[in-house]
Structures are given as structure tokens and as C-alpha cells.
Design a protein around this motif. Structure first.
Motif, PDB file in Angstrom:
ATOM      1  N   PRO A  35      23.960 107.829 101.237  1.00  0.00           N
ATOM      2  CA  PRO A  35      24.711 109.081 101.128  1.00  0.00           C
ATOM      3  C   PRO A  35      23.914 110.313 101.539  1.00  0.00           C
ATOM      4  CG  PRO A  35      24.417 108.068  98.954  1.00  0.00           C
ATOM      5  CD  PRO A  35      23.815 107.150  99.958  1.00  0.00           C
ATOM      6  N   GLU A  36      22.606 110.296 101.283  1.00  0.00           N
ATOM      7  CA  GLU A  36      21.776 111.454 101.606  1.00  0.00           C
ATOM      8  C   GLU A  36      21.740 111.722 103.110  1.00  0.00           C
ATOM      9  OE1 GLU A  36      17.143 112.579 101.110  1.00  0.00           O
ATOM     10  OE2 GLU A  36      18.164 111.810  99.316  1.00  0.00           O
ATOM     11  N   SER A  37      21.546 110.675 103.904  1.00  0.00           N
ATOM     12  CA  SER A  37      21.458 110.852 105.359  1.00  0.00           C
ATOM     13  C   SER A  37      22.796 110.624 106.064  1.00  0.00           C
ATOM     14  CB  SER A  37      20.431 109.878 105.942  1.00  0.00           C
ATOM     15  OG  SER A  37      20.902 108.544 105.800  1.00  0.00           O
ATOM     16  N   GLY A  38      23.728 109.941 105.367  1.00  0.00           N
ATOM     17  CA  GLY A  38      25.006 109.613 105.984  1.00  0.00           C
ATOM     18  C   GLY A  38      24.947 108.376 106.869  1.00  0.00           C
ATOM     19  N   ARG A  39      23.807 107.693 106.905  1.00  0.00           N
ATOM     20  CA  ARG A  39      23.673 106.504 107.761  1.00  0.00           C
ATOM     21  C   ARG A  39      24.446 105.329 107.183  1.00  0.00           C
ATOM     22  NH1 ARG A  39      17.283 106.959 108.392  1.00  0.00           N
ATOM     23  NH2 ARG A  39      17.562 106.240 106.267  1.00  0.00           N
ATOM     24  N   ARG A  40      25.053 104.578 108.101  1.00  0.00           N
ATOM     25  CA  ARG A  40      25.800 103.363 107.758  1.00  0.00           C
ATOM     26  C   ARG A  40      25.299 102.220 108.621  1.00  0.00           C
ATOM     27  NH1 ARG A  40      30.359 104.369 104.909  1.00  0.00           N
ATOM     28  NH2 ARG A  40      31.068 106.516 104.877  1.00  0.00           N
ATOM     29  N   LEU A  41      25.339 101.025 108.030  1.00  0.00           N
ATOM     30  CA  LEU A  41      24.907  99.841 108.760  1.00  0.00           C
ATOM     31  C   LEU A  41      25.612  98.639 108.153  1.00  0.00           C
ATOM     32  CD1 LEU A  41      21.244  98.938 109.574  1.00  0.00           C
ATOM     33  CD2 LEU A  41      22.615  97.349 108.262  1.00  0.00           C
ATOM     34  N   THR A  42      26.072  97.748 108.994  1.00  0.00           N
ATOM     35  CA  THR A  42      26.637  96.489 108.526  1.00  0.00           C
ATOM     36  C   THR A  42      25.824  95.356 109.119  1.00  0.00           C
ATOM     37  OG1 THR A  42      28.861  97.419 108.359  1.00  0.00           O
ATOM     38  CG2 THR A  42      28.688  95.024 108.450  1.00  0.00           C
ATOM     39  N   LEU A  43      25.330  94.500 108.250  1.00  0.00           N
ATOM     40  CA  LEU A  43      24.603  93.302 108.645  1.00  0.00           C
ATOM     41  C   LEU A  43      25.563  92.132 108.501  1.00  0.00           C
ATOM     42  CD1 LEU A  43      22.059  91.503 109.129  1.00  0.00           C
ATOM     43  CD2 LEU A  43      21.657  91.665 106.650  1.00  0.00           C
ATOM     44  N   GLU A  44      25.663  91.329 109.533  1.00  0.00           N
ATOM     45  CA  GLU A  44      26.543  90.164 109.481  1.00  0.00           C
ATOM     46  C   GLU A  44      25.756  88.926 109.866  1.00  0.00           C
ATOM     47  OE1 GLU A  44      30.940  90.047 110.601  1.00  0.00           O
ATOM     48  OE2 GLU A  44      29.940  89.168 112.351  1.00  0.00           O
ATOM     49  N   ILE A  45      25.883  87.895 109.053  1.00  0.00           N
ATOM     50  CA  ILE A  45      25.232  86.620 109.316  1.00  0.00           C
ATOM     51  C   ILE A  45      26.315  85.568 109.505  1.00  0.00           C
ATOM     52  CG2 ILE A  45      23.716  84.826 108.387  1.00  0.00           C
ATOM     53  CD1 ILE A  45      22.393  87.048 106.684  1.00  0.00           C
ATOM     54  N   GLN A  46      26.283  84.914 110.637  1.00  0.00           N
ATOM     55  CA  GLN A  46      27.165  83.769 110.899  1.00  0.00           C
ATOM     56  C   GLN A  46      26.309  82.536 110.634  1.00  0.00           C
ATOM     57  OE1 GLN A  46      30.387  83.730 111.627  1.00  0.00           O
ATOM     58  NE2 GLN A  46      30.534  85.951 111.728  1.00  0.00           N
ATOM     59  N   ARG A  47      26.635  81.793 109.591  1.00  0.00           N
ATOM     60  CA  ARG A  47      25.785  80.688 109.152  1.00  0.00           C
ATOM     61  C   ARG A  47      25.994  79.382 109.889  1.00  0.00           C
ATOM     62  NH1 ARG A  47      25.570  80.587 102.706  1.00  0.00           N
ATOM     63  NH2 ARG A  47      27.802  80.945 102.670  1.00  0.00           N
ATOM     64  N   ALA A  48      27.111  79.175 110.469  1.00  0.00           N
ATOM     65  CA  ALA A  48      27.363  77.865 111.079  1.00  0.00           C
ATOM     66  C   ALA A  48      28.243  78.016 112.310  1.00  0.00           C
ATOM     67  CB  ALA A  48      28.003  76.932 110.066  1.00  0.00           C
ATOM     68  N   LEU A  49      27.696  78.655 113.316  1.00  0.00           N
ATOM     69  CA  LEU A  49      28.454  78.799 114.557  1.00  0.00           C
ATOM     70  C   LEU A  49      28.769  77.434 115.138  1.00  0.00           C
ATOM     71  CD1 LEU A  49      26.632  81.649 116.490  1.00  0.00           C
ATOM     72  CD2 LEU A  49      28.913  81.711 115.538  1.00  0.00           C
ATOM     73  N   GLN A  50      29.929  77.308 115.695  1.00  0.00           N
ATOM     74  CA  GLN A  50      30.299  76.075 116.379  1.00  0.00           C
ATOM     75  C   GLN A  50      29.829  76.174 117.825  1.00  0.00           C
ATOM     76  OE1 GLN A  50      31.610  73.420 114.725  1.00  0.00           O
ATOM     77  NE2 GLN A  50      31.237  74.750 112.966  1.00  0.00           N
ATOM     78  N   LEU A  51      28.667  75.615 118.081  1.00  0.00           N
ATOM     79  CA  LEU A  51      28.070  75.682 119.409  1.00  0.00           C
ATOM     80  C   LEU A  51      28.503  74.487 120.251  1.00  0.00           C
ATOM     81  CD1 LEU A  51      24.434  76.602 118.335  1.00  0.00           C
ATOM     82  CD2 LEU A  51      26.140  78.136 119.296  1.00  0.00           C
ATOM     83  N   PRO A  52      28.577  74.675 121.570  1.00  0.00           N
ATOM     84  CA  PRO A  52      28.852  73.537 122.444  1.00  0.00           C
ATOM     85  C   PRO A  52      27.753  72.487 122.266  1.00  0.00           C
ATOM     86  CG  PRO A  52      28.955  75.602 123.662  1.00  0.00           C
ATOM     87  CD  PRO A  52      28.432  75.923 122.298  1.00  0.00           C
ATOM     88  N   PRO A  53      28.076  71.206 122.428  1.00  0.00           N
ATOM     89  CA  PRO A  53      27.085  70.138 122.215  1.00  0.00           C
ATOM     90  C   PRO A  53      25.769  70.350 122.960  1.00  0.00           C
ATOM     91  CG  PRO A  53      29.257  69.194 122.520  1.00  0.00           C
ATOM     92  CD  PRO A  53      29.390  70.669 122.771  1.00  0.00           C
ATOM     93  N   ALA A  54      25.797  70.862 124.153  1.00  0.00           N
ATOM     94  CA  ALA A  54      24.571  71.063 124.927  1.00  0.00           C
ATOM     95  C   ALA A  54      23.655  72.100 124.289  1.00  0.00           C
ATOM     96  CB  ALA A  54      24.911  71.483 126.355  1.00  0.00           C
ATOM     97  N   LEU A  55      24.206  73.022 123.515  1.00  0.00           N
ATOM     98  CA  LEU A  55      23.391  74.057 122.866  1.00  0.00           C
ATOM     99  C   LEU A  55      22.944  73.672 121.461  1.00  0.00           C
ATOM    100  CD1 LEU A  55      25.212  77.342 123.916  1.00  0.00           C
ATOM    101  CD2 LEU A  55      23.089  76.389 124.818  1.00  0.00           C
ATOM    102  N   GLN A  56      23.626  72.726 120.844  1.00  0.00           N
ATOM    103  CA  GLN A  56      23.294  72.348 119.471  1.00  0.00           C
ATOM    104  C   GLN A  56      21.868  71.833 119.340  1.00  0.00           C
ATOM    105  OE1 GLN A  56      26.325  69.624 118.176  1.00  0.00           O
ATOM    106  NE2 GLN A  56      27.921  71.184 118.244  1.00  0.00           N
ATOM    107  N   GLU A  57      21.357  71.209 120.365  1.00  0.00           N
ATOM    108  CA  GLU A  57      20.008  70.645 120.314  1.00  0.00           C
ATOM    109  C   GLU A  57      18.928  71.697 120.538  1.00  0.00           C
ATOM    110  OE1 GLU A  57      19.629  67.360 122.990  1.00  0.00           O
ATOM    111  OE2 GLU A  57      21.537  66.514 122.358  1.00  0.00           O
ATOM    112  N   VAL A  58      19.263  72.804 121.177  1.00  0.00           N
ATOM    113  CA  VAL A  58      18.234  73.775 121.556  1.00  0.00           C
ATOM    114  C   VAL A  58      18.301  75.084 120.793  1.00  0.00           C
ATOM    115  CG1 VAL A  58      17.988  72.837 123.874  1.00  0.00           C
ATOM    116  CG2 VAL A  58      19.616  74.683 123.473  1.00  0.00           C
ATOM    117  N   MET A  59      19.340  75.313 120.008  1.00  0.00           N
ATOM    118  CA  MET A  59      19.481  76.606 119.350  1.00  0.00           C
ATOM    119  C   MET A  59      20.059  76.447 117.950  1.00  0.00           C
ATOM    120  SD  MET A  59      21.154  79.984 120.989  1.00  0.00           S
ATOM    121  CE  MET A  59      22.666  80.390 120.160  1.00  0.00           C
TER     122      MET A  59
END
Length: 155
Positions: A35-59
């Protein structure tokens, strides 16, 4: 096994940031406001993205995003985090092929992104580095213990 955020991890992050999480399925949001500075921030965590099979092994399936009125930052493939109630911050790390990126979110509604920092800089003599590289190296150097743990568990 790839890192994923547990419910206990989410509670540690909430304690460090001093805000309650808003959980909807695999998506977790933290809304911060100063409230003092008026700054706002939203942090979002996606815990289980559905990645294509080729990416599941590397990321890992974790996506960490920060939204502010004037910016959008994203760390794909988060491999770990450190949360500190004393410092009032959480550092999310991503490590891939010898490089580390980090997204720092502060309770006081601040945020920093350090990208593609070579792992060797994390244990370098900071006094020998150019001034422009010291901040990222110091901030990300705390991740070394995380990576050592990950290396040992994958052996």
C-alpha cells in the motif's frame, strides 16, 4: 525424477511471502500488494503442465510467472526454489546444460530475473568478476546446494 512443487512447498512459499495461496487445480497464485508504494505483483506457479512427450524428458513441468502492471516475467522448467521468511523472498531456479536462471520474488513486491548465468560463475571469486555480473552470481550462488542435491539423487 523431475522436481515438482508439493503442497508443503506451496506453504513454505506462502510463509516467506506473507500471503495465502489461491489454489485452483494445478495453478497456484500469490497476490502481493504494498500500500505504501502502490506496487502490485502476482506470482503464478503451474505445478503440472501437460507437456508434449518430446519435452517431458528434457524439461520439468513447472512454470513460474510474475505479472505486474508494467511487466511479465517467466521461468520455464523450474528445477527448484529457496524460500526465506527472514529475507522475505523466494528464489526460483532453472538449470539446464550448465546454465542457471533465477526469478526472485520479494515480499515487499519486488522482482528480479537473472537468466543464462553459467554455473561456473556461481562459485567464482566475486571480487574478480565485472561489477555488472556480481549481482546475478551472488543471487544465484545459493542454488549450488540445490543442484548438488539433484545431481546426487539422479545418480
Amino acid at each position: 525424477m523431475a522436481f515438482t512443487f508439493s503442497d508443503e512447498d506451496i506453504q513454505r512459499i506462502a510463509a516467506a511471502l506473507g500471503v495465502a495461496p489461491q489454489i485452483e487445480g494445478s495453478s497456484v497464485r500469490f497476490s502481493l500488494f504494498d500500500p505504501e508504494s502502490g506496487r502490485r505483483l502476482t506470482l503464478e506457479i503451474q505445478r503440472a503442465l501437460q507437456l508434449p512427450p518430446a519435452l517431458q524428458e528434457v524439461m520439468p513441468p513447472n512454470l513460474v510467472s510474475v505479472y505486474t502492471p508494467s511487466s511479465f516475467l517467466q521461468l520455464q522448467g523450474c528445477t527448484g526454489y529457496l524460500a526465506s521468511q527472514e529475507l522475505g523472498e523466494v528464489i526460483f531456479f532453472g538449470r539446464q546444460q550448465g546454465f542457471v536462471s533465477g526469478l526472485v520474488v520479494e515480499r515487499e513486491v519486488g522482482c528480479s530475473l537473472y537468466a543464462n548465468v553459467h554455473e561456473r560463475l556461481l562459485s567464482a571469486d566475486f571480487m574478480q568478476l565485472p561489477p555488472e555480473m556480481v549481482m546475478s552470481s551472488v543471487a544465484l550462488s545459493m542454488s549450488e546446494t540445490l543442484f548438488n542435491d539433484l545431481d546426487e539423487s539422479s545418480s
